[in-house]
Design a protein around this motif. Structure first.
Motif, short mmCIF file in Angstrom:
data_model
loop_
_atom_site.label_atom_id
_atom_site.label_comp_id
_atom_site.label_asym_id
_atom_site.label_seq_id
_atom_site.Cartn_x
_atom_site.Cartn_y
_atom_site.Cartn_z
N ALA A 91 0.86 -1.18 0.00
CA ALA A 91 0.00 0.00 0.00
C ALA A 91 0.90 1.23 0.00
CB ALA A 91 -0.93 0.02 1.21
N VAL A 92 0.60 2.18 -0.89
CA VAL A 92 1.43 3.37 -1.05
C VAL A 92 0.60 4.62 -0.81
CG1 VAL A 92 2.82 4.71 -2.68
CG2 VAL A 92 2.94 2.21 -2.70
N CYS A 93 1.15 5.53 -0.04
CA CYS A 93 0.53 6.83 0.19
C CYS A 93 1.48 7.92 -0.30
CB CYS A 93 0.24 7.04 1.67
SG CYS A 93 -0.43 8.69 2.08
N LEU A 94 0.98 8.80 -1.15
CA LEU A 94 1.75 9.97 -1.57
C LEU A 94 1.49 11.10 -0.58
CD1 LEU A 94 3.44 11.67 -3.52
CD2 LEU A 94 1.34 12.08 -4.85
N VAL A 95 2.53 11.48 0.14
CA VAL A 95 2.44 12.62 1.05
C VAL A 95 2.89 13.84 0.27
CG1 VAL A 95 3.13 13.59 3.27
CG2 VAL A 95 2.92 11.10 3.00
N ASP A 96 1.96 14.74 0.01
CA ASP A 96 2.21 15.85 -0.90
C ASP A 96 1.99 17.18 -0.19
OD1 ASP A 96 2.93 16.92 -3.35
OD2 ASP A 96 0.92 16.80 -4.20
N VAL A 97 2.39 18.25 -0.86
CA VAL A 97 2.18 19.60 -0.33
C VAL A 97 2.19 20.55 -1.52
CG1 VAL A 97 4.65 20.14 0.03
CG2 VAL A 97 2.91 21.20 1.49
N ALA A 98 1.52 21.66 -1.38
CA ALA A 98 1.48 22.65 -2.46
C ALA A 98 2.89 23.13 -2.80
CB ALA A 98 0.60 23.83 -2.06
N ASP A 99 3.10 23.44 -4.07
CA ASP A 99 4.45 23.81 -4.54
C ASP A 99 5.05 24.98 -3.76
OD1 ASP A 99 4.19 21.82 -6.39
OD2 ASP A 99 3.79 23.16 -8.09
N ASN A 100 4.25 26.04 -3.54
CA ASN A 100 4.80 27.20 -2.84
C ASN A 100 5.14 26.88 -1.39
OD1 ASN A 100 2.09 26.96 -2.15
ND2 ASN A 100 1.73 29.16 -2.02
N GLU A 101 4.36 25.97 -0.78
CA GLU A 101 4.64 25.58 0.59
C GLU A 101 5.88 24.68 0.66
OE1 GLU A 101 4.34 25.00 4.78
OE2 GLU A 101 3.80 26.58 3.36
N ARG A 102 6.04 23.82 -0.32
CA ARG A 102 7.25 22.98 -0.36
C ARG A 102 8.49 23.86 -0.50
NH1 ARG A 102 7.31 17.75 -1.60
NH2 ARG A 102 5.48 17.90 -2.98
N ARG A 103 8.42 24.85 -1.37
CA ARG A 103 9.55 25.76 -1.55
C ARG A 103 9.86 26.50 -0.26
NH1 ARG A 103 11.71 27.48 -6.36
NH2 ARG A 103 9.90 26.68 -7.50
N ARG A 104 8.81 26.93 0.45
CA ARG A 104 9.02 27.65 1.71
C ARG A 104 9.67 26.74 2.75
NH1 ARG A 104 7.49 28.06 6.59
NH2 ARG A 104 6.02 26.32 6.39
N ARG A 105 9.19 25.49 2.85
CA ARG A 105 9.74 24.56 3.82
C ARG A 105 11.19 24.22 3.52
NH1 ARG A 105 4.95 19.96 4.60
NH2 ARG A 105 3.28 21.39 5.25
N LEU A 106 11.50 24.02 2.25
CA LEU A 106 12.88 23.74 1.86
C LEU A 106 13.80 24.88 2.25
CD1 LEU A 106 12.26 22.12 -1.63
CD2 LEU A 106 13.50 21.03 0.25
N GLY A 107 13.33 26.11 2.03
CA GLY A 107 14.12 27.27 2.38
C GLY A 107 14.32 27.39 3.88
N ALA A 108 13.27 27.11 4.65
CA ALA A 108 13.36 27.21 6.11
C ALA A 108 14.24 26.11 6.69
CB ALA A 108 11.96 27.14 6.71
N ARG A 109 14.18 24.91 6.09
CA ARG A 109 14.94 23.78 6.63
C ARG A 109 16.41 23.85 6.26
NH1 ARG A 109 13.89 17.86 4.27
NH2 ARG A 109 15.30 18.71 2.68
N ASP A 110 16.68 24.21 5.01
CA ASP A 110 18.05 24.12 4.50
C ASP A 110 18.70 25.48 4.24
OD1 ASP A 110 17.80 21.33 4.52
OD2 ASP A 110 16.89 21.33 2.54
N ARG A 111 17.98 26.55 4.55
CA ARG A 111 18.52 27.90 4.34
C ARG A 111 19.00 28.09 2.92
NH1 ARG A 111 16.26 31.05 8.07
NH2 ARG A 111 16.32 30.01 10.11
N ASP A 112 20.26 28.43 2.72
CA ASP A 112 20.76 28.74 1.38
C ASP A 112 21.50 27.56 0.74
OD1 ASP A 112 19.82 31.38 1.60
OD2 ASP A 112 21.63 31.98 2.67
N ARG A 113 21.14 26.35 1.15
CA ARG A 113 21.85 25.17 0.67
C ARG A 113 21.60 24.92 -0.82
NH1 ARG A 113 20.84 18.97 2.84
NH2 ARG A 113 22.34 17.94 1.45
N TRP A 114 20.37 25.19 -1.28
CA TRP A 114 20.00 24.82 -2.64
C TRP A 114 19.94 26.02 -3.58
CZ3 TRP A 114 20.64 19.95 -2.23
CH2 TRP A 114 20.15 19.22 -1.14
N SER A 115 20.38 25.80 -4.81
CA SER A 115 20.23 26.82 -5.85
C SER A 115 18.79 26.85 -6.32
CB SER A 115 21.15 26.50 -7.04
OG SER A 115 20.70 25.33 -7.70
N SER A 116 18.44 27.89 -7.04
CA SER A 116 17.08 28.00 -7.58
C SER A 116 16.76 26.82 -8.49
CB SER A 116 16.93 29.31 -8.36
OG SER A 116 15.65 29.41 -8.92
#
Length: 211
Positions: A91-116
């Motif tokens: 059984a598989v569940c896709l845990v998803d989130v809106a694109d803008n919220e994912r981008r916000r969370r990535l920024g908050a979690r990893d700060r400036d680690r990732w390029s655009s």
């Protein structure tokens, strides 16, 4: 049986799985990457490691335990893994989130680690997961190209989106509290386990190979 929480980064998979560790009896929780991720990790590595975890799931299964695995592997990769038909249930569940919220969370979690460009890749991977969850014919080359040669893609390559075996549950965590999402997942797990025990689960005991 094997239950998976799949999806792109920062949808909440690990947080939710951790909350379920002590909540449900007979359930063990692991993360796909906890065994270590090499610097050159690629699609082939993900496929081989998914098969390794299915092997672990079979060990737990022999002891009467279910495995809840978090990771990036979608339904198509689970089904194509060599040992998947040996599982009592999948059984598989896709845990998803809106694109803008994912981008916000990535920024908050990893700060400036990732390029655009890398952030855009996370967003695109999340969008692909949504398409794949709905239709097995949605850009399968994303996971098949450059993959592990042992994968058995022909198990589902002829399926359509109307095939009852092709089912991924969706949990969108956008705007949801952690407690509410955990409750949702606990109910889903209970339902999948019950369906497996009663023989009503579409992906059980390898029957899905011949149905």
């Amino acid at each position: 049986m094997l239950l998976t929480l799949a999806g792109s980064s920062c949808s909440g998979k690990t947080t939710l799985a951790d909350a379920l560790r002590t909540r449900m009896q007979g359930l063990v929780v692991h993360d796909h990457d906890e065994i270590g991720v090499p610097e050159n990790a690629d699609t082939r590595w993900r496929h081989r490691t998914t098969e390794l975890w299915i092997g672990r799931a079979l060990e737990y299964q022999s002891r009467g335990l279910d495995l809840l695995l978090t990771g990036q592997s979608p339904l198509g990769e689970i089904l194509a893994s060599p040992s998947a038909p040996l599982l009592d249930g999948i059984a598989v569940c896709l845990v998803d989130v809106a694109d803008n919220e994912r981008r916000r969370r990535l920024g908050a979690r990893d700060r400036d680690r990732w390029s655009s460009a890398v952030l855009d890749a996370f967003i695109a991977w999340g969008a692909w997961h949504r398409g794949h969850a709905q239709d097995p014919r949605y850009r399968p080359n994303v996971i098949t190209d450059g993959g592990w040669p042992e994968m058995c893609w022909d198990r589902w390559s002829a399926w359509t989106k109307d095939d009852p075996r092709w089912h991924t549950h969706l949990l969108d965590t956008t705007g949801r509290s952690i407690d509410r999402s955990v409750d949702h997942l606990a109910q889903w797990i209970t339902q999948q386990r019950g369906a497996s025990r009663s023989g009503q689960l579409a992906l059980s005991n390898g029957r899905w190979l011949t149905d």
